[in-house]
Design an enzyme around this catalytic site. Structure first.
Site, PDB file in Angstrom:
ATOM      1  N   GLN A 196       0.834  -1.214   0.000  1.00  0.00           N
ATOM      2  CA  GLN A 196       0.000   0.000   0.000  1.00  0.00           C
ATOM      3  C   GLN A 196       0.871   1.267   0.000  1.00  0.00           C
ATOM      4  OE1 GLN A 196      -0.126  -2.479   2.128  1.00  0.00           O
ATOM      5  NE2 GLN A 196      -0.191  -1.866   4.265  1.00  0.00           N
TER       6      GLN A 196
ATOM      7  N   ASN B  65      10.056  -6.683   1.903  1.00  0.00           N
ATOM      8  CA  ASN B  65       9.709  -8.104   1.800  1.00  0.00           C
ATOM      9  C   ASN B  65       9.117  -8.399   0.413  1.00  0.00           C
ATOM     10  OD1 ASN B  65       7.077  -7.224   1.904  1.00  0.00           O
ATOM     11  ND2 ASN B  65       6.729  -7.845   4.017  1.00  0.00           N
TER      12      ASN B  65
ATOM     13  N   SER C 215      17.162 -10.845   2.050  1.00  0.00           N
ATOM     14  CA  SER C 215      18.629 -10.787   2.059  1.00  0.00           C
ATOM     15  C   SER C 215      19.279 -12.148   1.798  1.00  0.00           C
ATOM     16  CB  SER C 215      19.109 -10.272   3.411  1.00  0.00           C
ATOM     17  OG  SER C 215      18.571  -9.010   3.641  1.00  0.00           O
TER      18      SER C 215
ATOM     19  N   GLN D 164      22.957 -12.721   7.998  1.00  0.00           N
ATOM     20  CA  GLN D 164      21.917 -12.538   6.973  1.00  0.00           C
ATOM     21  C   GLN D 164      20.715 -13.444   7.230  1.00  0.00           C
ATOM     22  OE1 GLN D 164      22.148  -9.750   4.754  1.00  0.00           O
ATOM     23  NE2 GLN D 164      23.552  -9.655   6.482  1.00  0.00           N
TER      24      GLN D 164
ATOM     25  N   HIS E  24      17.767 -11.899   9.107  1.00  0.00           N
ATOM     26  CA  HIS E  24      16.920 -10.870   8.506  1.00  0.00           C
ATOM     27  C   HIS E  24      15.477 -11.314   8.351  1.00  0.00           C
ATOM     28  CE1 HIS E  24      18.944  -7.196   7.573  1.00  0.00           C
ATOM     29  NE2 HIS E  24      20.030  -7.852   7.206  1.00  0.00           N
TER      30      HIS E  24
ATOM     31  N   GLU F 139      23.510 -11.523  -3.553  1.00  0.00           N
ATOM     32  CA  GLU F 139      23.442 -10.108  -3.150  1.00  0.00           C
ATOM     33  C   GLU F 139      24.783  -9.722  -2.498  1.00  0.00           C
ATOM     34  OE1 GLU F 139      20.949  -9.406   0.206  1.00  0.00           O
ATOM     35  OE2 GLU F 139      20.932  -7.241  -0.085  1.00  0.00           O
ATOM     36  N   HIS F 140      25.230 -10.551  -1.537  1.00  0.00           N
ATOM     37  CA  HIS F 140      26.522 -10.324  -0.869  1.00  0.00           C
ATOM     38  C   HIS F 140      27.417 -11.532  -1.105  1.00  0.00           C
ATOM     39  CE1 HIS F 140      23.470  -8.379   1.843  1.00  0.00           C
ATOM     40  NE2 HIS F 140      24.232  -7.350   1.558  1.00  0.00           N
TER      41      HIS F 140
ATOM     42  N   ASP G 112      26.649  -3.323   5.602  1.00  0.00           N
ATOM     43  CA  ASP G 112      25.251  -3.083   5.993  1.00  0.00           C
ATOM     44  C   ASP G 112      25.104  -1.751   6.708  1.00  0.00           C
ATOM     45  OD1 ASP G 112      24.173  -5.340   4.962  1.00  0.00           O
ATOM     46  OD2 ASP G 112      23.968  -6.415   6.853  1.00  0.00           O
TER      47      ASP G 112
ATOM     48  N   GLU H 129      17.777   7.872 -44.932  1.00  0.00           N
ATOM     49  CA  GLU H 129      16.652   7.323 -44.153  1.00  0.00           C
ATOM     50  C   GLU H 129      15.316   7.869 -44.646  1.00  0.00           C
ATOM     51  OE1 GLU H 129      17.186   7.799 -39.893  1.00  0.00           O
ATOM     52  OE2 GLU H 129      18.448   6.014 -39.785  1.00  0.00           O
TER      53      GLU H 129
ATOM     54  N   HIS I  13      14.564  16.204 -41.517  1.00  0.00           N
ATOM     55  CA  HIS I  13      15.776  16.183 -40.676  1.00  0.00           C
ATOM     56  C   HIS I  13      16.926  16.867 -41.416  1.00  0.00           C
ATOM     57  CE1 HIS I  13      13.529  13.107 -38.558  1.00  0.00           C
ATOM     58  NE2 HIS I  13      14.483  12.970 -37.642  1.00  0.00           N
TER      59      HIS I  13
END
Ligand SMILES: NC(=O)c1ccc[n+]([C@@H]2O[C@H](COP(=O)([O-])OP(=O)(O)OC[C@H]3O[C@@H](n4cnc5c(N)ncnc54)[C@H](O)[C@@H]3O)[C@@H](O)[C@H]2O)c1
Ligand SMILES: N[C@H](CO)Cc1c[nH]c[nH+]1
Ligand SMILES: [Zn+2]
Length: 425
Positions: free
Chosen positions: A186, A209, A233, A255, A258, A322-323, A356, A410, A415
């Site tokens: 939301q 998330n 993560s 990690q 998380h 990711e890491h 982090d 073209e 142009h």
């Protein structure tokens, strides 16, 4: 953690599957939330906040009194730590500023690029399971350096309708004034479409998330830009005989704690390390307040024994973590072979948690294999590089024939005419 020895490359993609739900299913759950917010605005936000966050909000925006209260509630030592982290993040991100360089491509034909901050940006700060005030630094600092004119921040409130004071303290420190107590899909919808109280923005940033990440991906299809899919993560560690089982276990747990949908992977060339790390994890888990979350994440996680670090790096490049931590004898040499990763941590004394919080790099990074194609958040994420050019009459004489020859070929006569009319003057 499950232990696997020497899997064949064909098995790697199946072994390394992420534990996420079916993305299409999550998107189906999130789509009605977006549609309702687009249609009913604040009323829909109030409804979903009640449903998912179990709180009824009278006003979404954090008041000046709440901001002032937060300044008093954050302990001095934490204030100092946040200020130090901010300095390092500022240093690293300010250095990313591209100086304008003018290039004369032909005599008197001058081209250059200028970085201009995105006017209106929305920052999402996760708050469902932990109040990630460090993310305020990771997004707010580059947004300010880039010169974004309107920066708004959304983060879920607790059951009493309050935002964690450290989030408010950090937002104040980086100069963000418009803070809204809403989270989840939301919040993403509110920033994408705008409501009576929440301004519409051009680009939405921040991790979250699966609902938040799916919402970001959906709104990006209808005209609001996003930084990248930055979901649950992950860390992958490559460790050899020089690695310390205690350090490796601590990094994996950092990690895993998380979220239950986090994933941590250890690739090791030293079989005895596998058992030592599992034993360490069991011992260290007992000390963690978020033990049950980490335990669940460890169910998704694996230790894989491989013959050498080259094979481990090949596997890591397939996974695109990711890491990526290189806990090996020569991390610089192995680091040269990284192709797919969000952020890399070299050597035994570079814990992932340094990135982090405080070393200076950004912790908002692509997950779920998106590191194959996306970079993490940086100053570039908050600017557009607008190109400029300035051509004199002599310059147009120099380049005119090239332009008109191509335009005529073209079959775009107008142009070509834009050149002819000027040279006839
Ligand atoms: N990739 C990165 O750079 C990075 C950085 C930091 C954190 N993270 C990840 O961010 C995530 C933060 O997640 P979080 O849950 O703590 O906070 P969050 O703020 O992302 O999500 C909480 C919100 O989810 C919504 N929600 C909860 N259940 C729902 C449901 N059933 N249907 C629809 N909406 C629902 C609620 O409205 C709530 O406000 C973690 O997975 C963490 O690993 C990633
Ligand atoms: N590790 C997270 C990114 O995946 C970022 C974070 C914030 N606070 C602690 N860690
Ligand atoms: Zn972390």
């Amino acid at each position: 953690m499950e232990l696997i020895t020497n899997p064949q490359p064909l098995q790697w993609p199946t072994l390394l599957k992420r534990p996420i739900f079916d993305n299409a299913e999550i998107q189906q759950r999130v789509m009605p939330i977006l549609q309702e917010v687009a249609k009913r605005g604040d009323e829909a936000i109030r409804h979903y906040t009640q449903l998912f966050d179990k709180v009824t909000l009278n006003a979404f925006q954090v008041s000046e009194e709440e901001m002032a209260e937060a300044q008093r509630l954050v302990p001095e030592t934490l204030q100092q730590a946040i200020a130090q982290a901010k300095r390092n993040i500022e240093l690293f991100h300010t250095a990313q500023y591209d100086a304008e360089k003018q290039i004369e491509t032909m005599p008197d034909v001058i081209c250059w690029r200028k970085s201009v901050g995105i006017e209106k940006v929305g920052l999402y700060i996760p708050g469902g399971t932990a109040p990630l005030f460090s993310t305020v630094l990771m997004l707010g600092v580059p947004a300010q350096i880039a010169g974004c004119q309107e920066i708004i921040l959304c983060t879920p409130a607790d059951q009493y309708g309050k935002v964690n004071p450290a989030i408010l303290f950090t937002a104040h420190l980086v100069g963000i004034q418009k803070i809204y107590k809403i989270g989840g899909a939301q919040a993403i919808a509110a920033m994408a479409y705008g409501t009576a109280t929440i301004p519409k923005v051009h680009k939405i940033f921040g991790p979250g998330n699966q609902y938040v990440t799916a919402a970001k991906q959906l709104v990006s299809q209808t005209g609001t830009a996003i930084d990248m899919p930055a979901g649950p993560s992950e860390v992958l560690i490559i460790a050899d005989h020089t690695a310390n089982a205690k350090f490796v276990a601590a990094d994996l747990l950092s990690q895993a704690e998380h979220g239950t949908d986090s994933q941590v992977i250890l690739l090791t060339t030293h079989a005895p390390l596998a058992n030592a790390v599992n034993a360490e994890i069991a011992r260290q888990l007992e000390t963690l307040p978020r033990k049950s979350i980490a335990e669940k994440a460890l169910e998704n996680s694996k230790i894989i024994v491989l013959p050498d670090t080259e094979t481990a790096m090949a596997m890591s490049n397939v996974y695109a973590p990711e890491h990526l931590i290189l806990a090996v004898e020569d991390p610089d040499a192995l680091g040269e072979k990284v192709i797919n990763a969000g952020s890399v941590f070299l050597g035994h004394y570079t814990p992932e948690s340094a990135g982090d919080y405080a070393s200076g790099t950004n912790h908002t990074l692509p997950t779920n294999g998106y590191a194959k194609a996306y970079s993490g958040v940086s100053l570039d994420s908050f600017v557009r590089k607008i190109t400029f050019q300035h051509i004199s009459k002599q310059g147009l004489k120099n380049i005119g024939l090239t332009i008109s020859t191509m335009a005529e070929a073209e079959q775009l006569r107008a142009h070509a005419a834009a050149v002819y009319v000027r040279l006839e003057e």
